[in-house]
Design a protein around this motif. Structure first.
Motif, PDB file in Angstrom:
ATOM      1  N   PRO A 218      -5.059 -45.197 -94.100  1.00 59.05           N
ATOM      2  CA  PRO A 218      -5.975 -45.643 -93.042  1.00 59.05           C
ATOM      3  C   PRO A 218      -6.845 -44.485 -92.566  1.00 59.05           C
ATOM      4  CG  PRO A 218      -3.728 -46.375 -92.615  1.00 59.05           C
ATOM      5  CD  PRO A 218      -3.650 -45.406 -93.743  1.00 59.05           C
ATOM      6  N   GLU A 219      -7.982 -44.789 -92.043  1.00 58.97           N
ATOM      7  CA  GLU A 219      -8.916 -43.769 -91.586  1.00 58.97           C
ATOM      8  C   GLU A 219      -8.283 -42.953 -90.454  1.00 58.97           C
ATOM      9  OE1 GLU A 219     -13.509 -43.385 -89.896  1.00 58.97           O
ATOM     10  OE2 GLU A 219     -12.638 -45.340 -90.383  1.00 58.97           O
ATOM     11  N   GLY A 220      -8.422 -41.651 -90.566  1.00 62.32           N
ATOM     12  CA  GLY A 220      -7.862 -40.748 -89.569  1.00 62.32           C
ATOM     13  C   GLY A 220      -6.457 -40.286 -89.870  1.00 62.32           C
ATOM     14  N   MET A 221      -5.823 -40.834 -90.908  1.00 60.44           N
ATOM     15  CA  MET A 221      -4.458 -40.442 -91.278  1.00 60.44           C
ATOM     16  C   MET A 221      -4.521 -39.525 -92.497  1.00 60.44           C
ATOM     17  SD  MET A 221      -1.156 -42.801 -92.282  1.00 60.44           S
ATOM     18  CE  MET A 221      -1.132 -43.559 -90.667  1.00 60.44           C
ATOM     19  N   LEU A 222      -3.834 -38.398 -92.427  1.00 59.54           N
ATOM     20  CA  LEU A 222      -3.840 -37.428 -93.511  1.00 59.54           C
ATOM     21  C   LEU A 222      -2.615 -37.597 -94.402  1.00 59.54           C
ATOM     22  CD1 LEU A 222      -4.997 -34.146 -91.713  1.00 59.54           C
ATOM     23  CD2 LEU A 222      -6.365 -35.702 -93.105  1.00 59.54           C
ATOM     24  N   HIS A 223      -2.846 -37.426 -95.686  1.00 56.88           N
ATOM     25  CA  HIS A 223      -1.749 -37.408 -96.653  1.00 56.88           C
ATOM     26  C   HIS A 223      -1.029 -36.062 -96.550  1.00 56.88           C
ATOM     27  CE1 HIS A 223       0.288 -37.350-100.586  1.00 56.88           C
ATOM     28  NE2 HIS A 223       0.183 -38.668-100.548  1.00 56.88           N
ATOM     29  N   PRO A 224       0.294 -36.027 -96.764  1.00 56.01           N
ATOM     30  CA  PRO A 224       0.998 -34.733 -96.694  1.00 56.01           C
ATOM     31  C   PRO A 224       0.401 -33.666 -97.613  1.00 56.01           C
ATOM     32  CG  PRO A 224       2.572 -36.529 -96.708  1.00 56.01           C
ATOM     33  CD  PRO A 224       1.232 -37.156 -96.926  1.00 56.01           C
ATOM     34  N   ALA A 225      -0.145 -34.090 -98.762  1.00 54.94           N
ATOM     35  CA  ALA A 225      -0.726 -33.110 -99.680  1.00 54.94           C
ATOM     36  C   ALA A 225      -2.004 -32.500 -99.135  1.00 54.94           C
ATOM     37  CB  ALA A 225      -1.004 -33.769-101.033  1.00 54.94           C
TER      38      ALA A 225
END
Length: 419
Positions: free
Chosen positions: A391-398
């Motif tokens: 979702p927009e605004g959410m960062l992937h751990p990588a």
């Protein structure tokens, strides 16, 4: 090329196997286990016209490779391998049927087939991999050969201990009679054997009856006058059994090139430092053997498969590319990924891997292959799909800063949290 290779190697219909029993990774695993046990692995590269990929692999029992009619070795024929004047293997003689099979067929057991090492344009037909320990060697030597005697010793000792424990369990208790050797000699010496027989009959009748005293519904067994109950000591396994078994297993582990803890699955006396040191030492040897096996067995089959794909037009060479057969090894060059090393302490080892990459001592591709046994390119493709699905605004751990994984160990003295 990789997409078509996956279609061929991982097809659940198992068309890559001539016998349609295993996928290609399973075939390579079986071949490697045969190499570890027998000292050599043998495969036949077949051609099956009616399959999606015509190139197939057939594993062969090393017992079938032998001289025709079990003849003695000659200068140019040794152990079923036909060699040239320069010592190059050019042909292999295979027995058509195993002589010790459950369905003996004399005609097949006493007939042989010669298969050339290579076909037209150098296409591999027989893949024979073994560790060559000395000049002139044509067959492999099992890694278990030096430790066979210790294996037999450990097995024999374990069986004896088990038999003794079973006997002790069966003869847990017994009843001692007051009649000793002197009384027996006195009875039979005077010819009064009838007294002894009457005595034994009375005892048998006593123990065969249902007599006894009951207290609160529970039966209390009574003994015949002057009889005693004796118990058999059950000190099994013997006190030295564990030490003997551990010593034998250490010799076996040393011969196999692994640690005692791995062989016995006994980690009770091992700390982190010892386990880590043992893993590093063992992994070095296993990696060397795995690389050699990939180059000497897996790579040859891949070359044969790639030739089919190029000649049939499924894989097109770039315009102006050099001739395929002239540069065949270069076109077929590949890096083979096996099972990962695993972790003793996942956090510390992941941080160490990140530090090696940051210092230029390793690459992300090498670390992914060594630690987890995965393909870095496939990992990046999957991570890209996961990032696009976020979702927009959410960062992937990588997407987090790579430096956070390294921790303060690599931070410079002038670095601050604001930097």
């Amino acid at each position: 090329m990789e997409a078509r290779w996956r279609l061929h190697a991982d097809d659940p219909r198992r068309y890559c196997d001539t016998t349609r029993a295993q996928t290609l990774p399973q075939l390579f695993g079986s071949a490697y286990r045969t190499y570890l046990i027998e000292g050599e692995a043998i495969g036949l590269v077949n051609w099956r016209q009616m399959r999606p990929f015509k190139t197939t692999l057939r594993l062969v029992d090393p017992d079938l490779l032998c001289n025709p009619y079990d003849a003695a070795d000659e200068e140019r024929l040794r152990g079923g391998v036909e060699i040239t004047r320069d010592g190059v293997a050019r042909g292999y003689h295979f027995r058509r049927g195993h002589r010790d099979s459950a369905w003996p067929n004399v005609a097949e057991a006493m007939s042989w087939k010669r298969i050339a090492r290579e076909g037209r344009n150098g296409r591999p037909q027989v893949i024979h991999f073994f560790d060559k320990l000395r000049d002139g060697q044509t067959r492999g030597v099992s890694r278990l050969a030096p430790i066979v005697e210790r294996l037999k010793m450990e097995d024999h000792y374990s069986r004896v201990e088990l038999q003794a424990a079973v006997i002790n369990a069966i003869l847990a208790a017994f009843i001692k009679s007051p009649i000793g050797p002197e009384m027996m000699e006195e009875m039979f010496g005077e010819g009064d054997g009838e007294t002894f027989l009457n005595y034994q009959s009375d005892r048998a009748a006593f123990y065969g009856g249902r007599g006894g005293v009951k207290l609160g519904g529970a039966r209390v067994q009574t003994l015949y006058p002057n009889d005693e109950i004796g118990m058999v000591s059950t000190a099994r396994p013997a006190a030295q059994f564990a030490d003997f078994e551990a010593a034998v297993l250490r010799h076996i582990a040393s011969g196999l090139g692994i640690s005692y803890e791995q062989l016995a699955s006994d980690w009770s006396k091992t700390n982190y430092s010892s386990a880590r040191a043992a893993m590093i030492e063992i992994w070095r040897g296993w990696t060397a053997r795995r690389v050699a096996f990939a180059q000497g067995f897996c790579q040859l089959y891949f070359m044969a498969w790639l030739e089919e794909q190029v000649l049939d037009g499924h894989i097109a060479l770039p315009r102006g590319a050099p001739d395929f057969h002239t540069f065949w090894p270069a076109y077929a060059r590949a890096k083979w990924i096996g099972p990962g090393k695993g972790f003793v302490d996942p956090v510390k080892e992941a941080q160490a891997a990140a530090m090696r990459v940051a210092l230029g001592l390793s690459t992300l591709e090498e670390e992914a292959a060594e630690l987890t046994g995965t393909d870095y390119a496939e990992n990046m493709e999957q991570i890209g799909r996961e990032i696009s699905a976020m979702p927009e605004g959410m960062l992937h751990p990588a997407q987090e800063s790579f430096a956070k994984l390294l921790g303060p160990a690599v931070a410079g003295p002038a670095q601050t949290s604001e930097d």
